[in-house]
Design an enzyme around this catalytic site. Structure first.
Site, PDB file in Angstrom:
ATOM      1  N   ARG A  52       0.822  -1.211   0.000  1.00  0.00           N
ATOM      2  CA  ARG A  52       0.000   0.000   0.000  1.00  0.00           C
ATOM      3  C   ARG A  52       0.859   1.265   0.000  1.00  0.00           C
ATOM      4  O   ARG A  52       0.556   2.222  -0.711  1.00  0.00           O
ATOM      5  CB  ARG A  52      -0.915  -0.011   1.228  1.00  0.00           C
ATOM      6  N   ASP A  72       9.065  -5.942  -7.194  1.00  0.00           N
ATOM      7  CA  ASP A  72       8.304  -6.682  -6.189  1.00  0.00           C
ATOM      8  C   ASP A  72       8.113  -8.070  -6.779  1.00  0.00           C
ATOM      9  O   ASP A  72       7.391  -8.228  -7.765  1.00  0.00           O
ATOM     10  CB  ASP A  72       6.954  -6.024  -5.911  1.00  0.00           C
ATOM     11  N   ALA A  99      10.666   2.462   5.749  1.00  0.00           N
ATOM     12  CA  ALA A  99       9.948   1.194   5.920  1.00  0.00           C
ATOM     13  C   ALA A  99      10.365   0.483   7.202  1.00  0.00           C
ATOM     14  O   ALA A  99       9.667   0.545   8.219  1.00  0.00           O
ATOM     15  CB  ALA A  99      10.179   0.301   4.709  1.00  0.00           C
ATOM     16  N   ARG A 100      11.529  -0.184   7.166  1.00  0.00           N
ATOM     17  CA  ARG A 100      12.029  -0.922   8.321  1.00  0.00           C
ATOM     18  C   ARG A 100      13.540  -0.732   8.414  1.00  0.00           C
ATOM     19  O   ARG A 100      14.244  -0.818   7.404  1.00  0.00           O
ATOM     20  CB  ARG A 100      11.720  -2.427   8.196  1.00  0.00           C
ATOM     21  N   ASP A 108      14.353   7.210   8.028  1.00  0.00           N
ATOM     22  CA  ASP A 108      13.413   7.437   9.137  1.00  0.00           C
ATOM     23  C   ASP A 108      13.367   6.274  10.108  1.00  0.00           C
ATOM     24  O   ASP A 108      12.808   6.398  11.190  1.00  0.00           O
ATOM     25  CB  ASP A 108      12.007   7.683   8.569  1.00  0.00           C
ATOM     26  N   GLU A 119      16.340   1.525  17.934  1.00  0.00           N
ATOM     27  CA  GLU A 119      15.761   2.829  18.246  1.00  0.00           C
ATOM     28  C   GLU A 119      15.535   2.951  19.755  1.00  0.00           C
ATOM     29  O   GLU A 119      15.202   1.953  20.400  1.00  0.00           O
ATOM     30  CB  GLU A 119      14.443   3.011  17.490  1.00  0.00           C
ATOM     31  N   HIS A 154      11.819   8.327  13.277  1.00  0.00           N
ATOM     32  CA  HIS A 154      10.690   7.427  13.041  1.00  0.00           C
ATOM     33  C   HIS A 154       9.366   8.190  13.067  1.00  0.00           C
ATOM     34  O   HIS A 154       8.458   7.898  13.841  1.00  0.00           O
ATOM     35  CB  HIS A 154      10.675   6.287  14.069  1.00  0.00           C
ATOM     36  N   ALA A 209       4.592   7.651  10.843  1.00  0.00           N
ATOM     37  CA  ALA A 209       3.175   7.594  11.220  1.00  0.00           C
ATOM     38  C   ALA A 209       2.766   8.755  12.117  1.00  0.00           C
ATOM     39  O   ALA A 209       1.644   8.788  12.608  1.00  0.00           O
ATOM     40  CB  ALA A 209       2.893   6.273  11.942  1.00  0.00           C
TER      41      ALA A 209
END
Length: 527
Positions: A148, A168, A228-229, A253, A258, A277, A280
């Site tokens: 998404r 992908d 993302a990660r 990010d 962390e 981070h 969101a």
């Protein structure tokens, strides 16, 4: 019914709940107080601060649902909740826009040197010529992972008149055409893109997937983004690549650990933009996740299904007694198909033979889909959202039930169709233990171990021993081995259960052994 809202839930979500139930708002709730008051509540809504432990769940005699206003559910003991029949839900899509927009913001900030320009301006400096940037228009953006968020970034990048090439391994041509992107290989993306952004889950396969070796093959002036990660891009290699000019810049990010301290390798490197981070962290996202979870709690307490459940959907005790032993096997058959399929799956057919056809096998089919998608999705796949995610990615799922089973009392066959080819994997139970009993035309008897290595090979002396010697030299322990045969003379299938991860470099060495046709690692830790 009573709902407990902890951890600073957005007032918008609270207001929605208050229209239906009695709601107690208790921010910064101490653990001992949560234990004391939890028995009186039917629903609990938390963010990340409250720890919903097995002890809390054991005392929650009326609790029917736990809602996590966010994506991660690490602070909730899901197995304990499932054992008590308590539904756990989250909001996997509530921060999609926030993360998508943050990725674009990071790309723009990096390309126009905005952070350093602002910092020097605040010091009274005027460095207009020093901080000349680059435009996005006309550049090629490589998007690694088209979930998404990745799809949202691609859409916005095209509005900036960028060319988008996407990698992908599980996106099919129909989905790519609908998104308007060009599908390429991983090598295509890293060698052709001017900007590269990653949107993959962190798995053993994606950890460190972009390191110095990959960066050296990228275009001169390439810029990297990771929202993302942490760990998908090797942090030490990235710092060195930017310092040496191999990579022109980066915007990060997320981190392997962390919070980040001042001795982190990316801190203080000119050309790297860092944020703590924040993907969101928008007002709208916080409202969105609270509204998502509030609606889920309302639906669940009214006896309706919830699309964001992260644990098992309700099933009658009678049916569950029959299918429960098969759930893990079904997931692992799905995971095996994903690992072995040579291209994105377009259709999957799940066939049931034997006595198991006498009950509703819908949850087992969902388990197969869950196993297929979990290793490749950014967010967690569960028994409720798996069918929708498969549909979203253009994967058609069908179920076939045939009473008779030739060799086994019960048999599950998962057949995947992709690029004009098909792959079939069969499994059954021996007692209460799942076994893979056939891979394509090869008859085997394999415990779906944490990791299995699947190698079709020529049937001649020395091939199997060479593989074993190579793995042993890399301190990779083999705990079991099966050799599947067919009527086709000279061709066998070796399946090794291994206790250690196998790096990509070692897999390539296995593939290079004379007589080995291919080597695929099926990693069930990612399922």
């Amino acid at each position: 019914m009573k709902v407990l809202a902890a951890d600073g839930i957005s007032p918008k979500g609270i207001e929605l709940l208050q229209k239906e139930f009695d709601v107690d708002v208790r921010d910064k709730l101490p653990a001992e107080e949560l234990l004391e008051i939890i028995p009186e509540y039917d629903a609990l809504m938390v963010r990340s601060a409250s720890k919903v432990t097995a002890e809390v769940i054991a005392r929650a005699k009326n609790l029917k649902i736990i809602g996590r206003a966010g994506v991660g559910v690490d602070n909730i003991d899901i197995p304990a909740a499932t054992a008590r029949g308590i539904l756990v839900i989250n909001s996997p899509g509530g921060n999609t826009i926030a993360a998508t927009e943050h990725t674009m913001a990071m790309m723009l900030a990096m390309s126009r040197n905005i952070p350093i320009a602002n910092e020097t301006m605040q010091k009274g400096e005027w460095n207009r010529k020093k901080y000349v940037g680059v435009e996005l228009r006309g550049k090629t953006l490589g998007v690694i992972g088209m979930g998404r968020i990745g799809s949202g970034v691609a859409k916005r990048a095209m509005a900036f008149e960028m060319n988008v090439i996407a990698y992908d391994p599980y996106i099919n041509e129909e989905r790519a055409k609908a998104l308007g992107v060009t599908v390429g290989t991983f090598e295509d993306v890293i060698t052709k893109a001017d900007f590269i952004t990653v949107h993959m889950p962190l798995t053993p396969d994606t950890k460190g997937m972009i390191g110095m070796e990959q960066m050296k093959r990228m275009k001169k002036g390439v810029r990297l983004v990771n929202c993302a990660r942490g760990g998908i891009i090797d942090e030490n290699d990235l710092a060195e690549a930017v310092r040496s000019g191999i990579v022109a810049g980066a915007a990060i990010d997320v981190y392997t650990s962390e919070p980040v301290t001042k001795d982190h390798p990316l801190v203080g490197v000119p050309g790297i933009v860092l944020t703590p981070h924040l993907g969101a962290s928008t007002v709208e996202a916080q409202i969105g996740v609270s509204l998502d979870v509030s609606r889920g709690i309302i639906a669940a307490l009214h006896g309706k299904p919830v699309a964001t459940a992260v644990n098992m959907a309700p099933v009658s005790p009678q049916v569950m007694k029959v299918i429960a032993p098969y759930l893990t096997l079904a997931e692992r058959l799905g995971g095996t198909v994903t690992a072995l399929a040579d291209g994105p799956v377009e259709r999957v057919e799940v066939t049931y033979n034997g006595e198991i056809t006498e009950v509703n096998t819908g949850m087992l089919t969902t388990a197969v889909v869950k196993g297929m998608l979990n290793p490749i999705m950014e967010s967690e796949v569960n028994y409720v959202n798996a069918p929708g995610l498969a549909k979203e990615r253009g994967i058609k799922v069908t179920e076939v039930r045939e009473k008779e089973a030739e060799d086994f009392a019960n048999l599950i066959t998962v057949t995947a169709f992709f690029g004009g080819k098909e792959l079939s994997v069969q499994g059954t139970l021996f007692g209460m233990e799942g076994r893979i009993v056939r891979i394509n035309k090869f008859r085997v008897d394999v415990d779906p171990h944490a990791r299995i290595l699947v190698c079709p090979h020529i049937n001649r002396p020395g091939v199997i021993g060479t593989v074993g010697t190579l793995l042993g030299s890399q301190s990779i322990n083999i705990s079991g081995m099966q050799v599947g045969k067919t009527e086709e003379e000279g061709t066998n299938l070796m399946v090794l259960t291994v206790d250690d991860d196998i790096p990509v470099s070692v897999l390539e060495q296995v593939k290079a052994i004379e007589g080995i046709f291919d080597a695929r690692l099926v990693n069930f830790y990612a399922v």
